[in-house]
Design a protein around this motif. Structure first.
Motif, PDB file in Angstrom:
ATOM      1  N   VAL A  12      -4.074  -3.595 -11.763  1.00 47.86           N
ATOM      2  CA  VAL A  12      -3.475  -2.766 -10.670  1.00 47.86           C
ATOM      3  C   VAL A  12      -4.471  -2.735  -9.557  1.00 47.86           C
ATOM      4  N   THR A  86       3.684  -6.695  -5.608  1.00 42.62           N
ATOM      5  CA  THR A  86       3.790  -6.394  -6.878  1.00 42.62           C
ATOM      6  C   THR A  86       4.807  -7.305  -7.505  1.00 42.62           C
ATOM      7  N   THR A 108       0.330  -5.006 -10.051  1.00 42.80           N
ATOM      8  CA  THR A 108       0.907  -4.007  -9.204  1.00 42.80           C
ATOM      9  C   THR A 108      -0.034  -3.512  -8.416  1.00 42.80           C
TER      10      THR A 108
END
Lengths: 110, 118
Positions: A12, A86, A108
């Motif tokens: 992330v 993403t 992400t």
């Protein structure tokens, strides 16, 4: 999996940050590939390599760069990550008529 | 540019039955390869079967076989004696077999989600 690993497996990151994904293979394949997988699109080729320091663009290469300094490693860099990047990223290696895939990296971008 | 079309977004089959997944492609080349990949919930892409266009004989791998119709540009996958472990997304893919840059591009269809019911 034909000896193909990807790292990290999950990441992330924030918009605007650079990200590098690594693909490592142990079978001495000449060809290596980076794909992204998105719902409704199947897999799409980002970049590929046909030898050390020999790379070329695929169909969705904007915003991505690659490097291959050793036969076994193929790096994918998102120079400034955006939310549209993403995705799940797959590395593949092998001959053009027989590509084997790594386990994928879920990225992400927030 | 070549295209690969899978017209069935989803299919279901009962365990032990036979199911056929469809794939059509478009190319002006005569030398190419076709593939079926399986992607189970684990996300791993697994090569199921490969067909070389110059071979007339249909490829077979255990319970998986293809019906390759070169003139019709059709490449369907038949799964016999379906098992619960066959539940997965199945992708048809194409690559040219000749020389040149297009050699390196594996083009995928959008996939068919197959569910095997007990």
């Amino acid at each position: 999996d034909a000896g193909i690993t990807q790292s990290p497996r999950h990441k992330v990151t924030e918009t605007g940050t650079p990200v590098t994904l690594r693909c490592h293979q142990t079978e001495n394949h000449r060809y290596m590939y980076w794909y992204r997988q998105d719902p409704g699109h199947g897999l799409r080729l980002i970049h590929y390599s046909y030898g050390v320091k020999d790379t070329d663009k695929g169909e969705v290469s904007d915003g991505y760069s690659v490097s291959r300094s050793k036969t076994e490693d193929f790096l994918l860099t998102l120079e400034s990550a955006t939310s549209s990047q993403t995705s799940v990223y797959f590395c593949a290696a092998g001959a053009y008529y027989e590509q084997y895939f790594g386990p994928g990296t879920r990225l992400t971008v927030t | 540019a070549q295209t690969v079309t899978q017209s069935q977004p989803e299919m279901s089959v009962q365990e032990a039955e036979t199911v056929t997944l469809s794939c059509t492609y478009d190319t002006s080349e005569s030398n190419y390869y076709l593939f079926w990949y399986k992607q189970p919930p684990s996300r791993q892409m697994i090569l199921v079967i490969r067909q070389e266009a110059y071979k007339q004989q249909n490829a077979t791998e255990n319970r998986f076989s293809v019906n390759f119709q070169k003139a019709a540009k059709s490449f369907s996958l038949k799964i016999s004696d379906s098992q619960l472990g066959d539940t997965a997304m199945y992708f048809c893919a194409f690559i040219h077999g000749g020389s040149g840059g297009s050699n390196y591009k594996l083009t995928f269809g959008k996939g068919t989600l197959l569910t095997v019911n007990p």
